[in-house]
Every structure is written in C-alpha cells, then in structure tokens.
Design a protein around this motif. Sequence first.
Motif: not given
Length: 264
Positions: A86-104
């Motif tokens: 809600k506050c910073i959609p771009g930040l949430s989007q970026l975090a979801g694109l980092i590496a793979d599920r284990m790294v996240r």
Amino acid sequence: MYPFAFQHTKNIKDSVSAKKEHADAKYIAGGQSLIGVMKLRLDQPSQLINLGLIPELAGICVEGSTLTIGAMTRHAEVAASADVKKCIPGLSQLAGLIADRMVRNMGTIGGSVANNDPSADYPSALLGLNATIITNQREIKADDFFLGMFETALEGSELIQSIRFTAPIKSAYAKFKHPASRYAVVGVFVAQFADEVRVAVTGAGSSVFRLSEAEKALSSNFSADALKAIHISADGLNSDFFADSEYRAHLIKLMAIQAVNQAK
C-alpha cells in the motif's frame, strides 16, 4: 570453508561488543551472500555474530507516509506485506523479484544493503527512494551510503538497525535478470515524488548509481515517451560474457521505460 566460531547475541549492544572484540568478525543476517563467499574461501572471518535472535531488528512499521523496515526482515516478508504494497508498491514488487523462493525466505534487507553487491536489487530501491539507513551510531542517506563495489559507508562494528522510506507518488522496478542466478543484469527503480523524480540503476556498473538523464526527462513529463529521446552512454558500464556495455546501455533505457509504464 575455513573454520570459524559462531556466536549468538540477543541484543544490539552485545552484537556490537562481540564484533569489537575480533577485528575480522562479521555479522551474519540471512547468510545468503556471506556463506557462499566463505564456501569459496574468498573470506575467512574468525567469528560470525548471528543477528537472528534480536527481535528489534525485524518487522515492518508504517506511520503516515513513512515506512520503516527492520534490517533482519526477510525479502519474502517485504514482498508479502500489505503495508509495503500500500505504501510503496515498487518496493514490494522488487522484493518479490529477488532470486528464488529459498533466498527470499532467508535473505534480509539489511544483509543485502550491507553487502552492496553491484547486481543486488535492494540498493536501487534505497537510492531511488532516497531512503535513510539507520545504524547503531547514526543515520545515513542512501546517496552517501553506497560507495563502490561491495563497499558502503559502514564503519568498523557499525550495525544496520533499520531502513526508513518516504512513500513516493508512484514507484516501480524493472529487471532484466540473469537466467541462472536471477541477479540483475540490469535493474532500474523509478520513483516519482512531488518535488523530484529519482531513477536508480543496478547491475550495470561497479555499484548502484542514479541516472540523471532519465531523472531530468521524467521530472517534466513522467511518461515512457519522455525517455525515448535520451541517450545512455556505454562508457564505464559493466561488460562480460552475458552482456557487453553497449547491450547494458540498451537495457537501462528499456528497463527504465518498463518501470515508468508499471509505476503506481
């Protein structure tokens, strides 16, 4: 991997004290970068100080237009947080694109920022959003924090506690990822504020950097059309087997256009 001692600490004061006792000690957050480096014997700390048991280093808090994320908050938590979306959609989007599920699920925002890998995603968000890095000693603006490849303004035993963001009007992140590592070959974070537009690039240089040509164009017209006329020089950009400097220059413009089109 060389042998090392592993220390658990339960608060920030004890962690800092433990690091001061051993000049070559390192803090370990999620360990997604540091352990790999140690396995390759590229680093040999005698002590690892685990930050995982310190509750005040984790969590997400929103107060008005200010978002604060604890250093030990996992990438997956940032990606899934309703407050961040809600506050910073771009930040949430970026975090979801980092590496793979284990790294996240293991990696942390503080660990990523402190490591400052030239292809890491988070530094572009911090620079693009003009974030503030809060340590046990001071507050550092992102413009002054990222000094070079794997180099930051952190000193000695200084420990990142949290990162503070101000919500922009719009933001987004576009990334051309390496097919194996999923690191950014080129990633561009765009943020529109009431008084400025900031554009930060990762993966293309020795460290994250701002793209002044795009910022100037978008400040008068925040649209993809405004970027079509800009020229991105290949001078000083990374060049390797996967992407030479000319190709990275092309990708910077392309990712910037994608980010503007996705911004919300």
